[in-house]
Write an enzyme that holds these catalytic residues in place. Structure first.
Site, mmCIF file in Angstrom:
data_model
loop_
_atom_site.group_PDB
_atom_site.id
_atom_site.type_symbol
_atom_site.label_atom_id
_atom_site.label_comp_id
_atom_site.label_asym_id
_atom_site.label_seq_id
_atom_site.Cartn_x
_atom_site.Cartn_y
_atom_site.Cartn_z
ATOM 1 N N GLY A 73 -102.919 -57.662 70.647
ATOM 2 C CA GLY A 73 -102.285 -58.511 69.637
ATOM 3 C C GLY A 73 -102.744 -59.958 69.737
ATOM 4 N NE ARG A 129 -101.824 -53.364 69.399
ATOM 5 C CZ ARG A 129 -101.401 -54.316 70.229
ATOM 6 N NH1 ARG A 129 -101.728 -54.269 71.502
ATOM 7 N NH2 ARG A 129 -100.651 -55.292 69.788
ATOM 8 C CG ASP A 160 -101.705 -51.504 77.513
ATOM 9 O OD1 ASP A 160 -101.401 -50.959 78.592
ATOM 10 O OD2 ASP A 160 -100.927 -51.596 76.560
ATOM 11 C CE LYS A 186 -103.379 -60.431 74.219
ATOM 12 N NZ LYS A 186 -103.514 -59.289 73.310
ATOM 13 C CB THR A 187 -99.520 -60.579 75.891
ATOM 14 O OG1 THR A 187 -98.490 -60.004 75.074
ATOM 15 C CG2 THR A 187 -98.998 -60.681 77.314
ATOM 16 C CG ASP A 189 -95.350 -58.709 74.158
ATOM 17 O OD1 ASP A 189 -95.211 -59.310 73.072
ATOM 18 O OD2 ASP A 189 -95.658 -57.510 74.228
ATOM 19 C CG MET A 234 -93.598 -58.915 68.248
ATOM 20 S SD MET A 234 -95.072 -59.531 67.439
ATOM 21 C CE MET A 234 -95.361 -58.243 66.260
ATOM 22 C CE1 TYR A 346 -97.915 -57.523 63.802
ATOM 23 C CE2 TYR A 346 -95.803 -57.249 62.708
ATOM 24 C CZ TYR A 346 -96.828 -56.732 63.463
ATOM 25 O OH TYR A 346 -96.782 -55.435 63.910
ATOM 26 C CD GLU A 347 -92.613 -64.045 61.407
ATOM 27 O OE1 GLU A 347 -93.083 -63.081 62.026
ATOM 28 O OE2 GLU A 347 -91.780 -63.934 60.493
ATOM 29 N NE ARG A 349 -99.280 -60.538 66.475
ATOM 30 C CZ ARG A 349 -99.727 -59.293 66.515
ATOM 31 N NH1 ARG A 349 -99.410 -58.517 67.549
ATOM 32 N NH2 ARG A 349 -100.460 -58.809 65.547
HETATM 33 P P1 FBP Z 1 -100.355 -57.504 73.205
HETATM 34 O O1 FBP Z 1 -99.573 -56.932 74.343
HETATM 35 O O2 FBP Z 1 -101.617 -56.803 72.942
HETATM 36 O O3 FBP Z 1 -100.541 -58.977 73.349
HETATM 37 O O4 FBP Z 1 -99.498 -57.335 71.866
HETATM 38 C C1 FBP Z 1 -98.155 -57.574 71.866
HETATM 39 C C2 FBP Z 1 -97.502 -57.441 70.495
HETATM 40 O O5 FBP Z 1 -97.569 -58.645 69.773
HETATM 41 C C3 FBP Z 1 -96.061 -56.978 70.684
HETATM 42 O O6 FBP Z 1 -95.185 -58.061 70.813
HETATM 43 C C4 FBP Z 1 -95.828 -56.143 69.469
HETATM 44 O O7 FBP Z 1 -94.862 -55.145 69.698
HETATM 45 C C5 FBP Z 1 -97.176 -55.531 69.215
HETATM 46 O O8 FBP Z 1 -98.122 -56.424 69.729
HETATM 47 C C6 FBP Z 1 -97.442 -55.279 67.751
HETATM 48 O O9 FBP Z 1 -98.631 -54.563 67.656
HETATM 49 P P2 FBP Z 1 -99.562 -54.555 66.379
HETATM 50 O O10 FBP Z 1 -100.228 -55.894 66.330
HETATM 51 O O11 FBP Z 1 -100.542 -53.484 66.688
HETATM 52 O O12 FBP Z 1 -98.706 -54.298 65.193
#
Ligand code: FBP
Length: 468
Positions: A73, A129, A160, A186-187, A189, A234, A346-347, A349
């Site tokens: 993500g 991914r 991952d 990165k993330t 989360d 998220m 998404y807003e 990220r």
């Molecule tokens: P990463 O662990 O790859 O950074 O992604 C996290 C995330 O943003 C989560 O918070 C969310 O549940 C998921 O990606 C959403 O996935 P996608 O972008 O595939 O819809």
């Protein structure tokens, strides 16, 4: 140059990094790996990788070619990792569309990156991914890295994606490939953490974006006095984002997945909150729900869920906020109250990164460059003392295998990086739990407002509360 005035102004921002990073630097070993013994057979070449610390000193004098990929993500600041690599003098080749771009050898030479400095998103290269695990995928990745004569492959990703990095590093060594593999944490989360990795990049920008919106919604609730806002945030599995946003905005109620409470109890608690506030004449409020709640509530975990290629439940697609509203409505029977649902994900990220993320990412890029130049492999960048000014930061490379364990994913036991959950004994959670009672009935909402790029450093350079 395309872009809004603010985008252009941000392109000019000079990330703050320690002055000594532009001098001669090298690594010294500071400790052995603490990797779990049961991973030794799976990682015979990288299991003993030590921990390295960056210090002043004469490093290898050589030019390097680096392949770089965004994985998973989006998280604000990723482009600055590339800027850090670029400004260090590496010849850069970008893999397109995430790890699949390595397998398919889809690349672009990165000769000019100025338009992406201090910008959000991953659009310079795109992301994806794909899990790299089969012999064919590993062999294709090796072929691509060899074809480009890469000295290093830098994988900018979450748990991952850095698992991919560990598997590639091991495979490359096994097959005599000279490309080293280096991970960057990165993330949004915030769950890629350890005693050495204080926070992943993107968390700060995402939480500040969500907190701005939560603060705005709280003020609207306070003004209109007629809605309960249920805001899902998220953050897969771990509730770090919900916790940080709660500390930033002080909503009436925040659910934390790691508390592992039964659904019935959660529903009853919200119903009681609504009843008690109604007795005070308050028919409005704000409730935060982490999207990962679903993974901790026994009644919800057993439902069939869609999974991504790494075996993670796709929690963003599950409307927990709506489900909870329905259950609370049932619990409250005929009582009249109004609920609105929101999902903030998404807003947050791909926003313009905060100064914290812009600085952190640029420094991570520089550190990754030095790691490749010194031929370190199977390691991930770690910068410590992040709550201090960048001049005080310390730099290390940590063996990725040290962060891994065996876990059941998609019906098989696999070596993966362990996600770090909210620590219910940690200072951020304790701070939250000492205050949250007072937020229930009194309206102590905080309105942090938008991310600040100019002005008082107390505003522009603030760090996540969870780091304090
Ligand atoms: P990463 O662990 O790859 O950074 O992604 C996290 C995330 O943003 C989560 O918070 C969310 O549940 C998921 O990606 C959403 O996935 P996608 O972008 O595939 O819809």
């Amino acid at each position: 140059m395309a872009g809004s005035l603010l985008q252009k102004q941000r392109m000019q921002y000079k990330p703050q990094v320690p002055v000594w990073l532009s001098e001669d630097v090298c690594f010294e070993t500071v400790g052995g790996s603490q990797a779990p013994e049961n991973l030794r057979p799976l990682f015979p070449h990288t299991f003993e990788t030590p921990v390295y610390r960056l210090r002043k000193g004469r490093g290898a004098a050589r030019k390097v070619t680096i392949g770089v990929v965004f994985s998973g993500g989006q998280a604000a600041g990723g482009h600055n990792v590339i800027a850090g690599l670029f400004d260090s003098g590496a010849q850069l080749i970008g893999f397109l569309g995430g790890p699949q771009g390595i397998i398919d050898n889809q690349t672009k030479a990165l000769l000019q990156i100025d338009a992406y400095r201090n910008q959000g998103g991953f659009d310079l290269l795109g992301s994806g991914r794909t899990k790299i695990e089969t012999q064919e995928q590993l062999a294709a990745s090796l072929k691509a890295c060899t074809a480009h004569r890469l000295d290093g492959l830098v994988i900018i990703g979450g748990d991952d994606s850095n698992t991919n990095a560990a598997l590639l590093a091991e495979y490359f060594l096994q097959h005599g490939c000279k490309t080293v593999v280096v991970g960057v944490p990165k993330t949004i989360d915030g769950d890629l953490r350890s005693s050495d990795i204080e926070i992943s990049f993107g968390f700060d920008s995402a939480c500040k974006t969500y907190s701005e919106i939560i603060g705005n919604i709280a003020r609207d609730a306070l003004s209109a006095k007629k809605y309960y806002h249920f805001i899902k945030l998220m953050g897969r599995s771990a509730s770090h984002i919900a916790l940080e946003c709660a500390l930033q905005t002080q909503p009436n109620l925040t659910l934390i997945g790691e508390e592992r409470r039964p659904l019935k109890e959660i529903v009853r608690q919200i119903a009681e909150l609504i009843t008690r506030r109604a007795e005070l004449g308050k028919n409005y409020g704000v409730v935060l729900i982490p999207e990962g709640l679903i993974e901790f509530v026994p009644e919800l975990t057993d439902l069939p869920h869609e999974k991504d290629p790494h075996g993670n439940i796709e929690v963003s697609k599950i409307q927990t906020e709506k489900l909870i509203i329905d259950l609370v409505k049932k619990e409250l029977g005929g009582r009249k109250w109004n609920a609105l649902d929101h999902f903030l994900g998404y807003e947050g990220r791909s926003c313009l990164p905060t100064n914290f993320d812009a600085n952190y990412c640029y420094a991570l890029g520089k550190l990754a460059f030095f790691a490749v130049r010194e031929s370190l492999t199977g390691v991930i960048c770690s910068i410590q003392h992040l709550k201090e000014s960048p001049q005080k930061w310390q730099f290390k490379m940590i063996p990725i295998v040290q962060l891994m364990h065996l876990e059941w994913r998609l019906g098989k036991e696999k070596p993966v990086i362990r996600k770090t959950l909210v620590d219910l004994k940690g200072s951020a959670y304790l701070k939250f739990s000492s205050q949250r009672k007072s937020w229930e009935l009194e309206d102590l909402y905080q309105m942090p407002g938008p991310i600040q790029f100019f002005g008082d450093p107390a505003l522009t350079d603030s760090v996540p509360i969870s780091l304090m």
